[in-house]
Design a protein around this motif. Structure first.
Motif, PDB file in Angstrom:
ATOM      1  N   ALA A   1     -14.443  -0.023   1.482  1.00  0.00           N
ATOM      2  CA  ALA A   1     -13.422  -0.871   2.108  1.00  0.00           C
ATOM      3  C   ALA A   1     -12.875  -0.212   3.370  1.00  0.00           C
ATOM      4  O   ALA A   1     -12.670  -0.889   4.396  1.00  0.00           O
TER       5      ALA A   1
ATOM      6  N   ALA B   1      -7.764  -7.958  -2.719  1.00  0.00           N
ATOM      7  CA  ALA B   1      -9.125  -8.084  -3.225  1.00  0.00           C
ATOM      8  C   ALA B   1     -10.036  -8.733  -2.178  1.00  0.00           C
ATOM      9  O   ALA B   1     -11.249  -8.576  -2.228  1.00  0.00           O
ATOM     10  N   VAL B   2      -9.420  -9.437  -1.213  1.00  0.00           N
ATOM     11  CA  VAL B   2     -10.194 -10.131  -0.184  1.00  0.00           C
ATOM     12  C   VAL B   2     -10.151  -9.387   1.151  1.00  0.00           C
ATOM     13  O   VAL B   2     -11.158  -9.289   1.840  1.00  0.00           O
ATOM     14  N   LEU B   3      -8.976  -8.860   1.502  1.00  0.00           N
ATOM     15  CA  LEU B   3      -8.834  -8.157   2.780  1.00  0.00           C
ATOM     16  C   LEU B   3      -9.218  -6.690   2.608  1.00  0.00           C
ATOM     17  O   LEU B   3      -8.749  -6.018   1.695  1.00  0.00           O
ATOM     18  N   PRO B   4     -10.030  -6.170   3.503  1.00  0.00           N
ATOM     19  CA  PRO B   4     -10.557  -4.826   3.309  1.00  0.00           C
ATOM     20  C   PRO B   4      -9.545  -3.682   3.389  1.00  0.00           C
ATOM     21  O   PRO B   4      -9.664  -2.722   2.661  1.00  0.00           O
TER      22      PRO B   4
ATOM     23  N   LEU C   1      -3.835  -9.339  -5.179  1.00  0.00           N
ATOM     24  CA  LEU C   1      -4.867 -10.371  -5.131  1.00  0.00           C
ATOM     25  C   LEU C   1      -5.359 -10.599  -3.709  1.00  0.00           C
ATOM     26  O   LEU C   1      -6.555 -10.783  -3.485  1.00  0.00           O
ATOM     27  N   VAL C   2      -4.449 -10.561  -2.743  1.00  0.00           N
ATOM     28  CA  VAL C   2      -4.852 -10.671  -1.341  1.00  0.00           C
ATOM     29  C   VAL C   2      -5.703  -9.454  -0.958  1.00  0.00           C
ATOM     30  O   VAL C   2      -6.691  -9.571  -0.234  1.00  0.00           O
TER      31      VAL C   2
ATOM     32  N   SER D   1     -13.181  -1.703   7.139  1.00  0.00           N
ATOM     33  CA  SER D   1     -11.975  -1.876   7.957  1.00  0.00           C
ATOM     34  C   SER D   1     -12.095  -1.159   9.298  1.00  0.00           C
ATOM     35  O   SER D   1     -11.696  -1.688  10.334  1.00  0.00           O
TER      36      SER D   1
ATOM     37  N   THR E   1      -5.948  -2.958  -3.503  1.00  0.00           N
ATOM     38  CA  THR E   1      -5.765  -3.866  -4.630  1.00  0.00           C
ATOM     39  C   THR E   1      -5.096  -3.162  -5.802  1.00  0.00           C
ATOM     40  O   THR E   1      -4.024  -3.552  -6.247  1.00  0.00           O
TER      41      THR E   1
END
Length: 117
Positions: free
Chosen positions: A80, A21-24, A18-19, A84, A28
């Motif tokens: 992603a 899904a937000v951090l590039p 879940l984290v 990054s 996920t």
């Protein structure tokens, strides 16, 4: 005791997914696949909830059945990785800014060699 360890590991993997899904740079789907693996050995009900989820479930099922990643998933990973790399190069001093580049090369090459679903 083993069941509890798998259950805790499943929740940790789910949280990381879940984290991610937000951090590039944090992936996920691999964490969600790991969560399903752990829940299969500790809580079939939680595993079923993951497999029945409309957005998460199909990726897990395709991976389990064919070891495949969807073309859309591959493109999302590429975006992603690119994000990054850009963040790393803009915000982090050398040589640390090259870490996302190395991760993208390693992770991206592995992802692109997987079959497509």
């Amino acid at each position: 005791m083993r069941r509890i360890a798998y259950l805790i590991s499943g929740f940790v993997a789910l949280g990381l997914g879940l984290v991610g899904a937000v951090l590039p740079l944090l992936p996920t789907v691999p964490f969600l696949i790991l969560a399903a693996f752990c829940f299969a050995r500790s809580s079939p009900a939680l595993e079923r909830r993951l497999l029945d989820h409309p957005r998460i479930g199909p990726h897990i099922v395709i991976w389990r059945e064919k070891g495949a990643i969807s073309r859309r998933g591959k493109h999302a990973a590429l975006l992603a990785f690119g994000f990054s790399i850009a963040l790393g190069l803009l915000l982090v001093p050398l040589p640390w800014s090259l870490v996302p580049v190395g991760a993208a090369i390693l992770g991206g090459s592995w992802i692109w060699t997987r079959p497509e679903a």
